[in-house]
Design an enzyme around this catalytic site. Sequence first.
Site, PDB file in Angstrom:
ATOM      1  N   ILE A 159      52.561 109.103  77.032  1.00  0.00           N
ATOM      2  CA  ILE A 159      51.443 108.644  76.186  1.00  0.00           C
ATOM      3  C   ILE A 159      51.988 107.924  74.957  1.00  0.00           C
ATOM      4  O   ILE A 159      51.268 107.198  74.307  1.00  0.00           O
ATOM      5  CB  ILE A 159      50.468 109.783  75.796  1.00  0.00           C
ATOM      6  CG1 ILE A 159      51.114 110.809  74.870  1.00  0.00           C
ATOM      7  CG2 ILE A 159      49.889 110.456  77.020  1.00  0.00           C
ATOM      8  CD1 ILE A 159      50.087 111.705  74.175  1.00  0.00           C
ATOM      9  N   ASP A 160      53.268 108.116  74.647  1.00  0.00           N
ATOM     10  CA  ASP A 160      53.850 107.444  73.476  1.00  0.00           C
ATOM     11  C   ASP A 160      54.065 105.948  73.721  1.00  0.00           C
ATOM     12  O   ASP A 160      54.266 105.191  72.772  1.00  0.00           O
ATOM     13  CB  ASP A 160      55.200 108.081  73.106  1.00  0.00           C
ATOM     14  CG  ASP A 160      55.049 109.470  72.529  1.00  0.00           C
ATOM     15  OD1 ASP A 160      53.928 109.998  72.554  1.00  0.00           O
ATOM     16  OD2 ASP A 160      56.049 110.037  72.052  1.00  0.00           O
TER      17      ASP A 160
ATOM     18  N   ARG B 265      34.226 112.970  52.808  1.00  0.00           N
ATOM     19  CA  ARG B 265      35.600 113.468  52.810  1.00  0.00           C
ATOM     20  C   ARG B 265      36.575 112.429  53.326  1.00  0.00           C
ATOM     21  O   ARG B 265      36.217 111.561  54.110  1.00  0.00           O
ATOM     22  CB  ARG B 265      35.705 114.685  53.735  1.00  0.00           C
ATOM     23  CG  ARG B 265      35.172 115.935  53.092  1.00  0.00           C
ATOM     24  CD  ARG B 265      35.203 117.086  54.074  1.00  0.00           C
ATOM     25  NE  ARG B 265      34.848 118.309  53.373  1.00  0.00           N
ATOM     26  CZ  ARG B 265      34.207 119.321  53.916  1.00  0.00           C
ATOM     27  NH1 ARG B 265      33.827 119.282  55.186  1.00  0.00           N
ATOM     28  NH2 ARG B 265      33.943 120.388  53.207  1.00  0.00           N
TER      29      ARG B 265
END
Length: 366
Positions: free
Chosen positions: A145-146, A181
């Site tokens: 997935i990298d 936030r």
Amino acid sequence: MKRIGILTGGGDCPGLNNAVKWVVNTALDTDLEGKRGQSFECFGINDGWHGIVEVDPSNERSVQEHIRPLFKSTVRTWDRYGGTMLGTSRTNPFNPENDQSEKVISNMRALGFDVVIAIGGEDTLGVAAKLKAKGMNMIGIPKTIDLDLPGTEYCLGFESAVSIITEEVDRLRTTAGSHERVFVIETMGRHAGWLALEGGKATGAFIILIPEYEVNANYVCDLIKKGDDSGLRYEIIIVAEGCKICGGEECFQGKETDDFGHKLLGGVGERLAKIIKQKTGHDTRHVVLSHLQRGGPPSAYDRRMGRAFGIAAVDLIAREEFGKMVSYKDGRITYVDLETALGKLHTVDVDKEYDKEILNGPRELI
Ligand code: F6P
């Protein structure tokens, strides 16, 4: 009758089962068998290199435990599931402290494997390349997935992970906006920021931080203040787990290393969220997406790429072009020498693919 062994190694991800299914379907295709004038048998090796290290070929029970015949009927439904039905491990047969590579070679021979297809990232395919150098027939299929493997523009699992990041950030936006936030969202990505970058682009993140560009926390806080001044109600910041904050180290979860010498990363999102809160006074939260990014069913793209890579792996075997990794380049399925997987990692070119001023994707493309 040639025997093909198949294994999946390293971190699991969606798309692995698709590749295995299409190796089996293509190898056992009776029409193709006629055309090629050769036939194959397929065997799954359980739990990556661990299975082939541990198996005792002279013991039937041990063989049953670690190796299983794969038929079209076995793999028929595998393509809709994530993870890996074959199991995986981070076993490194070339670990200098316990070199088991000769055992792998003798086991491969004793089991009668003419070739092994290894589906994995830099570590798993690195082992395959070293076995090739010792005279073994190996084929590699890229997954991580990298997306950091050299020699290919696509690795299985990446698009599924980007889709998951997109879904999760969409969820976090509603709560971030309601409470005004700042949210710092940590993605995977040890050396390469592709997941953070493409996930951040897909979700319109305010700031994207990648390991290839060391970030100054004060600069990030200045950007947040600018965002406030321009009327933003909340900010989404995506940070890859392998990022360093200027002057600091990568954040690890303990000192333990795996068989390939990697420590488990994690914590940079929390560290950054604390700094942001301290310096901007913003109510700030952090979320670590962690293994969620590797979970669940494969995206349509990973299903199609798993299929293509699986078919291509068998094409290479049928042509006896061993020692190759199937690859995706310039919009085509092709192949490169397996040693390519041992080369320099495919990381983000920050001069072309990143904007260092806004810490985000490029603003000009043509
Ligand atoms: O190499 C792929 C990867 O997903 C990295 O992004 C991450 O650092 C690592 O695997 C985590 O692996 P695990 O927790 O499965 O050992």
